[in-house]
Design an enzyme around this catalytic site. Structure first.
Site, mmCIF file in Angstrom:
data_model
loop_
_atom_site.group_PDB
_atom_site.id
_atom_site.type_symbol
_atom_site.label_atom_id
_atom_site.label_comp_id
_atom_site.label_asym_id
_atom_site.label_seq_id
_atom_site.Cartn_x
_atom_site.Cartn_y
_atom_site.Cartn_z
ATOM 1 N N HIS A 80 38.807 57.863 -21.847
ATOM 2 C CA HIS A 80 38.993 59.105 -21.095
ATOM 3 C C HIS A 80 40.093 58.909 -20.066
ATOM 4 O O HIS A 80 40.294 57.798 -19.556
ATOM 5 C CB HIS A 80 37.691 59.579 -20.454
ATOM 6 C CG HIS A 80 37.089 58.660 -19.432
ATOM 7 N ND1 HIS A 80 37.501 58.625 -18.120
ATOM 8 C CD2 HIS A 80 36.098 57.730 -19.518
ATOM 9 C CE1 HIS A 80 36.775 57.739 -17.451
ATOM 10 N NE2 HIS A 80 35.927 57.166 -18.281
ATOM 11 N N ASP A 82 40.474 60.973 -17.280
ATOM 12 C CA ASP A 82 40.134 61.499 -15.953
ATOM 13 C C ASP A 82 39.444 60.417 -15.125
ATOM 14 O O ASP A 82 38.995 59.402 -15.653
ATOM 15 C CB ASP A 82 39.219 62.735 -16.078
ATOM 16 C CG ASP A 82 37.927 62.441 -16.841
ATOM 17 O OD1 ASP A 82 37.969 61.654 -17.821
ATOM 18 O OD2 ASP A 82 36.873 62.962 -16.456
ATOM 19 N N ASP A 112 38.055 52.088 -14.731
ATOM 20 C CA ASP A 112 37.325 53.204 -15.374
ATOM 21 C C ASP A 112 38.208 54.442 -15.428
ATOM 22 O O ASP A 112 38.122 55.287 -14.575
ATOM 23 C CB ASP A 112 36.028 53.480 -14.614
ATOM 24 C CG ASP A 112 35.171 54.511 -15.304
ATOM 25 O OD1 ASP A 112 35.426 54.820 -16.480
ATOM 26 O OD2 ASP A 112 34.247 55.027 -14.652
ATOM 27 N N GLU A 144 35.666 63.440 -19.139
ATOM 28 C CA GLU A 144 34.476 62.623 -19.427
ATOM 29 C C GLU A 144 33.582 62.519 -18.199
ATOM 30 O O GLU A 144 32.365 62.501 -18.303
ATOM 31 C CB GLU A 144 34.899 61.218 -19.886
ATOM 32 C CG GLU A 144 33.754 60.352 -20.411
ATOM 33 C CD GLU A 144 33.044 59.528 -19.343
ATOM 34 O OE1 GLU A 144 31.986 58.979 -19.648
ATOM 35 O OE2 GLU A 144 33.526 59.439 -18.200
ATOM 36 N N GLU A 145 34.211 62.453 -17.022
ATOM 37 C CA GLU A 145 33.438 62.226 -15.800
ATOM 38 C C GLU A 145 32.693 63.474 -15.315
ATOM 39 O O GLU A 145 31.895 63.394 -14.390
ATOM 40 C CB GLU A 145 34.351 61.723 -14.670
ATOM 41 C CG GLU A 145 35.051 60.391 -14.960
ATOM 42 C CD GLU A 145 34.111 59.192 -14.881
ATOM 43 O OE1 GLU A 145 32.890 59.379 -14.717
ATOM 44 O OE2 GLU A 145 34.611 58.060 -14.997
ATOM 45 N N GLU A 169 35.480 51.738 -22.350
ATOM 46 C CA GLU A 169 34.885 51.782 -21.007
ATOM 47 C C GLU A 169 34.645 50.350 -20.534
ATOM 48 O O GLU A 169 34.443 49.443 -21.349
ATOM 49 C CB GLU A 169 33.528 52.507 -21.051
ATOM 50 C CG GLU A 169 33.601 53.983 -21.366
ATOM 51 C CD GLU A 169 33.803 54.855 -20.133
ATOM 52 O OE1 GLU A 169 34.052 54.308 -19.028
ATOM 53 O OE2 GLU A 169 33.731 56.077 -20.290
ATOM 54 N N HIS A 356 33.801 53.845 -9.892
ATOM 55 C CA HIS A 356 33.236 54.925 -9.063
ATOM 56 C C HIS A 356 33.034 54.491 -7.619
ATOM 57 O O HIS A 356 32.083 54.909 -6.971
ATOM 58 C CB HIS A 356 31.892 55.432 -9.635
ATOM 59 C CG HIS A 356 32.012 56.041 -11.001
ATOM 60 N ND1 HIS A 356 31.086 56.928 -11.502
ATOM 61 C CD2 HIS A 356 32.946 55.918 -11.962
ATOM 62 C CE1 HIS A 356 31.443 57.311 -12.724
ATOM 63 N NE2 HIS A 356 32.574 56.703 -13.023
HETATM 64 ZN ZN ZN Z 1 34.425 55.845 -17.664
#
Ligand code: ZN
Length: 383
Positions: A80, A82, A112, A144-145, A169, A356
């Site tokens: 992903h 984003d 990520d 995705e997030e 990932e 994150h």
């Molecule tokens: Zn991810």
């Protein structure tokens, strides 16, 4: 540092510098188009056929399918584009400016998972002059997030269709073949209001919700008894009562009460159709109480994911990495790619423990092992 390492870092600099936050909070939400266009440019230069498809109507969000070679089958390397929102004040360097220190690359999305793309491109570079028997596909998705709308759009469109897919990932290059699903649901109890002096004048929604809560807690125990799976760190399906709102005044019979909860099912629990079971239990309470009870999703669910332990891709990844495939606590786009008919695993560089959060980084020592691993997978599926 080798020339090809410098190129990887330059590409990651550009990807991190192109902000692509996705969020259910509109004040944060951005498009990912800039990232997808960068990738399409680099992959096009290498000889990939690139196809960018809009995911949002305004075109700010898009998926990229880049294909080297042709024909059915082949390998998909997916990620992903984003990132989650960020708290700039808590970073020690600019989150959108890739910064190298202590053998690490710091930046938003470095692990990520923007970092996966330059490594996948570097792995692919070795094959651009080789005729491939089956195609190599690099897939880059939107959102995705937040909503997983990028992966949902691909599943709806029925593409891409490889034989196998690896989602990069961050798993510290350990293969992952299992995760739970995520459901966020609401239960709305609709009673009828009346004067509190006589219970017969209404149907008290809070009273009925008491029955619903008891049933949910019983349901939770049954789920744990029937559908636990020791591969998961939290071995049982979870059901979290998140928030509840109802009523307005002590002297009124409460006319309405709503509960929000989240349900993280193991693959076995989801396959057994527990949502229908829950729906039936709620309807029995409704019939008994005279209240209306409605169960509805708050967001589109993410299905759980399980790739069979004895599948070709899992076996290959275990052999190449020396690690047995395991389960993780986070959800991914894997169930959507698997639904397209591909054997799917999650396996990529960097640690989810760094994702994150402020000062997200990718360790430099993940770069070469990741490229080597991807090249072995490409050779297996595409040559
Ligand atoms: Zn991810």
């Amino acid at each position: 540092m080798s020339q090809h390492e410098q190129q990887i870092i330059r590409q990651l600099q550009a990807l991190v510098g192109t902000a692509s936050v996705s969020s259910t909070d509109p004040s944060w939400d951005q498009g990912n188009r800039g990232v997808v266009e960068l990738l399409a440019g680099w992959l096009g230069d290498l000889g990939f056929a690139t196809e960018i498809t809009d995911v949002s109507e305004d075109g700010r969000k898009a998926n990229l399918i880049a294909t080297l070679g042709a024909g059915p089958g082949g390998l998909v390397l997916a990620g992903h584009t984003d990132t989650v929102p960020f708290d700039e004040g808590r970073w020690h360097s600019d989150p959108l400016a890739l910064t190298e220190r202590d053998q690490r690359l710091y930046g938003l999305g470095s692990t990520d998972m923007k970092g996966f793309f330059p490594l996948a491109i570097a792995a692919a570079r070795a094959f651009v002059d080789t005729p491939l028997k089956q195609p190599l596909i690099i897939l880059a998705t939107a959102d995705e997030e937040s909503s997983m709308n990028g992966a949902r759009a691909l599943a709806a469109a029925g593409q891409p269709r490889g034989r196998a897919a690896i989602i990069g990932e961050p798993t510290s290059l350990v293969p992952v073949r299992l995760h739970k699903g995520i459901m966020m649901e609401s239960i709305q109890v609709t009673g009828s209001a009346g004067h509190s002096s006589n219970p017969a004048l209404g149907v008290n929604a809070i009273d009925v919700m008491h029955g619903v809560l008891s049933e949910l807690m019983l349901f939770r125990q049954e789920l744990a008894q029937r559908y636990s799976n020791s591969a998961f760190e939290v071995a049982f399906p979870t059901l979290n009562l998140g928030c509840i709102h109802g009523g307005d005044s002590p002297n009124r019979i409460c006319g309405g009460c709503e509960l929000h909860f989240d349900l993280r099912l193991t693959p076995a629990a989801a396959a057994a159709g527990v949502r229908q079971d829950l729906e039936q239990r709620l309807q029995r309470i409704a019939a008994r109480s005279g209240a209306g009870i409605a169960l509805r999703p708050l967001v589109e669910p993410v299905p759980p994911f399980e790739q069979a332990a004895d599948s070709e891709l899992v076996r290959l990844a275990e052999k190449l990495t020396g690690h047995s495939a395991r389960a993780v606590g986070f959800a991914t786009e894997a169930p959507f790619l698997q639904a397209l008919g591909m054997e799917t695993i999650v396996m990529g560089p960097g640690s989810i423990d760094r994702a994150h959060q402020p000062d997200e980084y990718l360790e430099l020592d993940q770069i070469q092992p990741c490229i080597d691993l991807l090249q072995q997978c490409i050779a297996r599926y595409c040559l």
